[in-house]
Design a protein around this motif. Structure first.
Motif, PDB file in Angstrom:
ATOM      1  N   GLU A  54       0.843  -1.211   0.000  1.00  0.00           N
ATOM      2  CA  GLU A  54       0.000   0.000   0.000  1.00  0.00           C
ATOM      3  C   GLU A  54       0.874   1.255   0.000  1.00  0.00           C
ATOM      4  O   GLU A  54       0.561   2.232  -0.669  1.00  0.00           O
ATOM      5  N   ALA A  55       1.987   1.223   0.729  1.00  0.00           N
ATOM      6  CA  ALA A  55       2.890   2.369   0.765  1.00  0.00           C
ATOM      7  C   ALA A  55       3.482   2.630  -0.612  1.00  0.00           C
ATOM      8  O   ALA A  55       3.645   3.793  -1.017  1.00  0.00           O
ATOM      9  N   GLN A  56       3.802   1.567  -1.363  1.00  0.00           N
ATOM     10  CA  GLN A  56       4.335   1.736  -2.711  1.00  0.00           C
ATOM     11  C   GLN A  56       3.314   2.408  -3.622  1.00  0.00           C
ATOM     12  O   GLN A  56       3.668   3.277  -4.426  1.00  0.00           O
ATOM     13  N   ASP A  57       2.068   2.031  -3.469  1.00  0.00           N
ATOM     14  CA  ASP A  57       1.018   2.581  -4.328  1.00  0.00           C
ATOM     15  C   ASP A  57       0.621   4.006  -3.939  1.00  0.00           C
ATOM     16  O   ASP A  57       0.167   4.766  -4.786  1.00  0.00           O
TER      17      ASP A  57
ATOM     18  N   LEU B  66       2.650   6.393  -2.123  1.00  0.00           N
ATOM     19  CA  LEU B  66       3.788   7.102  -1.559  1.00  0.00           C
ATOM     20  C   LEU B  66       3.598   8.617  -1.582  1.00  0.00           C
ATOM     21  O   LEU B  66       3.898   9.295  -0.599  1.00  0.00           O
ATOM     22  N   ASP B  67       3.084   9.158  -2.669  1.00  0.00           N
ATOM     23  CA  ASP B  67       2.901  10.613  -2.758  1.00  0.00           C
ATOM     24  C   ASP B  67       1.920  11.101  -1.689  1.00  0.00           C
ATOM     25  O   ASP B  67       2.176  12.101  -1.010  1.00  0.00           O
ATOM     26  N   GLU B  68       0.831  10.386  -1.519  1.00  0.00           N
ATOM     27  CA  GLU B  68      -0.165  10.757  -0.500  1.00  0.00           C
ATOM     28  C   GLU B  68       0.424  10.646   0.908  1.00  0.00           C
ATOM     29  O   GLU B  68       0.214  11.521   1.758  1.00  0.00           O
ATOM     30  N   LEU B  69       1.182   9.581   1.159  1.00  0.00           N
ATOM     31  CA  LEU B  69       1.810   9.407   2.470  1.00  0.00           C
ATOM     32  C   LEU B  69       2.846  10.504   2.728  1.00  0.00           C
ATOM     33  O   LEU B  69       2.963  10.999   3.847  1.00  0.00           O
ATOM     34  N   ALA B  70       3.578  10.891   1.687  1.00  0.00           N
ATOM     35  CA  ALA B  70       4.559  11.970   1.841  1.00  0.00           C
ATOM     36  C   ALA B  70       3.865  13.269   2.234  1.00  0.00           C
ATOM     37  O   ALA B  70       4.370  14.028   3.071  1.00  0.00           O
ATOM     38  N   GLN B  71       2.713  13.531   1.671  1.00  0.00           N
ATOM     39  CA  GLN B  71       1.967  14.735   2.035  1.00  0.00           C
ATOM     40  C   GLN B  71       1.521  14.672   3.496  1.00  0.00           C
ATOM     41  O   GLN B  71       1.559  15.676   4.204  1.00  0.00           O
ATOM     42  N   ASP B  72       1.097  13.500   3.948  1.00  0.00           N
ATOM     43  CA  ASP B  72       0.707  13.342   5.356  1.00  0.00           C
ATOM     44  C   ASP B  72       1.906  13.593   6.272  1.00  0.00           C
ATOM     45  O   ASP B  72       1.795  14.242   7.309  1.00  0.00           O
ATOM     46  N   VAL B  73       3.068  13.071   5.892  1.00  0.00           N
ATOM     47  CA  VAL B  73       4.275  13.245   6.705  1.00  0.00           C
ATOM     48  C   VAL B  73       4.682  14.715   6.740  1.00  0.00           C
ATOM     49  O   VAL B  73       5.111  15.232   7.763  1.00  0.00           O
ATOM     50  N   GLU B  74       4.518  15.414   5.617  1.00  0.00           N
ATOM     51  CA  GLU B  74       4.831  16.850   5.572  1.00  0.00           C
ATOM     52  C   GLU B  74       3.950  17.638   6.544  1.00  0.00           C
ATOM     53  O   GLU B  74       4.356  18.682   7.046  1.00  0.00           O
ATOM     54  N   GLN B  75       2.771  17.113   6.838  1.00  0.00           N
ATOM     55  CA  GLN B  75       1.866  17.760   7.797  1.00  0.00           C
ATOM     56  C   GLN B  75       2.190  17.383   9.238  1.00  0.00           C
ATOM     57  O   GLN B  75       1.522  17.794  10.164  1.00  0.00           O
ATOM     58  N   GLY B  76       3.225  16.550   9.420  1.00  0.00           N
ATOM     59  CA  GLY B  76       3.668  16.203  10.771  1.00  0.00           C
ATOM     60  C   GLY B  76       3.251  14.827  11.249  1.00  0.00           C
ATOM     61  O   GLY B  76       3.568  14.439  12.368  1.00  0.00           O
ATOM     62  N   GLU B  77       2.554  14.075  10.420  1.00  0.00           N
ATOM     63  CA  GLU B  77       2.092  12.739  10.825  1.00  0.00           C
ATOM     64  C   GLU B  77       3.210  11.705  10.619  1.00  0.00           C
ATOM     65  O   GLU B  77       4.027  11.827   9.722  1.00  0.00           O
ATOM     66  N   THR B  78       3.226  10.692  11.462  1.00  0.00           N
ATOM     67  CA  THR B  78       4.166   9.578  11.312  1.00  0.00           C
ATOM     68  C   THR B  78       3.414   8.405  10.708  1.00  0.00           C
ATOM     69  O   THR B  78       2.303   8.083  11.134  1.00  0.00           O
ATOM     70  N   VAL B  79       4.030   7.764   9.712  1.00  0.00           N
ATOM     71  CA  VAL B  79       3.412   6.622   9.051  1.00  0.00           C
ATOM     72  C   VAL B  79       4.271   5.390   9.340  1.00  0.00           C
ATOM     73  O   VAL B  79       5.469   5.393   9.090  1.00  0.00           O
ATOM     74  N   THR B  80       3.639   4.340   9.875  1.00  0.00           N
ATOM     75  CA  THR B  80       4.331   3.076  10.135  1.00  0.00           C
ATOM     76  C   THR B  80       4.031   2.131   8.986  1.00  0.00           C
ATOM     77  O   THR B  80       2.873   1.893   8.656  1.00  0.00           O
ATOM     78  N   VAL B  81       5.088   1.592   8.386  1.00  0.00           N
ATOM     79  CA  VAL B  81       4.941   0.655   7.270  1.00  0.00           C
ATOM     80  C   VAL B  81       5.172  -0.756   7.814  1.00  0.00           C
ATOM     81  O   VAL B  81       6.141  -1.002   8.524  1.00  0.00           O
ATOM     82  N   THR B  82       4.255  -1.659   7.441  1.00  0.00           N
ATOM     83  CA  THR B  82       4.308  -3.019   7.988  1.00  0.00           C
ATOM     84  C   THR B  82       4.492  -4.052   6.882  1.00  0.00           C
ATOM     85  O   THR B  82       4.171  -3.799   5.720  1.00  0.00           O
ATOM     86  N   ARG B  83       5.027  -5.211   7.289  1.00  0.00           N
ATOM     87  CA  ARG B  83       5.094  -6.384   6.412  1.00  0.00           C
ATOM     88  C   ARG B  83       4.511  -7.534   7.220  1.00  0.00           C
ATOM     89  O   ARG B  83       4.947  -7.801   8.330  1.00  0.00           O
ATOM     90  N   ASP B  84       3.508  -8.181   6.669  1.00  0.00           N
ATOM     91  CA  ASP B  84       2.812  -9.282   7.347  1.00  0.00           C
ATOM     92  C   ASP B  84       2.300  -8.835   8.719  1.00  0.00           C
ATOM     93  O   ASP B  84       2.355  -9.586   9.696  1.00  0.00           O
ATOM     94  N   GLY B  85       1.858  -7.599   8.807  1.00  0.00           N
ATOM     95  CA  GLY B  85       1.282  -7.075  10.043  1.00  0.00           C
ATOM     96  C   GLY B  85       2.284  -6.630  11.092  1.00  0.00           C
ATOM     97  O   GLY B  85       1.906  -6.161  12.150  1.00  0.00           O
ATOM     98  N   LYS B  86       3.588  -6.771  10.809  1.00  0.00           N
ATOM     99  CA  LYS B  86       4.621  -6.375  11.771  1.00  0.00           C
ATOM    100  C   LYS B  86       5.297  -5.089  11.291  1.00  0.00           C
ATOM    101  O   LYS B  86       5.652  -4.986  10.106  1.00  0.00           O
TER     102      LYS B  86
END
Length: 88
Positions: A8-11, A13-33
């Motif tokens: 999902e992060a690969q698909d 990335l631009d949207e997540l980058a905008q969220d991070v620019e607003q100060g949010e932290t995004v956790t990326v997971t593999r197999d739920g970890k």
């Protein structure tokens, strides 16, 4: 804090980058970890010289830099190292 899978992060990335620019932290997971976090960039700070001087002044050190003579880095006379040592 937002959590997304790697795919999902690969698909999105631009949207997540905008969220991070607003100060949010995004956790990326593999197999739920959690694998890694995408966090806002922090500028690295340099040395705060004024704070250091204030710290020294508060402890009674008015001038932390000792006196350095104007001719400190002038060349030495040519015979400086050739003179014999003084007698004791």
């Amino acid at each position: 804090m937002k959590t997304v899978s790697i795919r999902e992060a690969q698909d999105r990335l631009d949207e997540l980058a905008q969220d991070v620019e607003q100060g949010e932290t995004v956790t990326v997971t593999r197999d739920g970890k959690p694998v890694f976090d995408i966090v806002p960039h922090k500028k690295r700070g340099g040395i705060d010289w004024e704070a250091g001087q204030a710290y020294l002044r508060a402890r009674g050190i008015a001038n932390p830099v000792p006196y350095i003579a104007d001719d400190f880095d002038d060349p030495l006379p040519e015979d400086f190292l050739l003179k014999p040592l003084p007698e004791k």
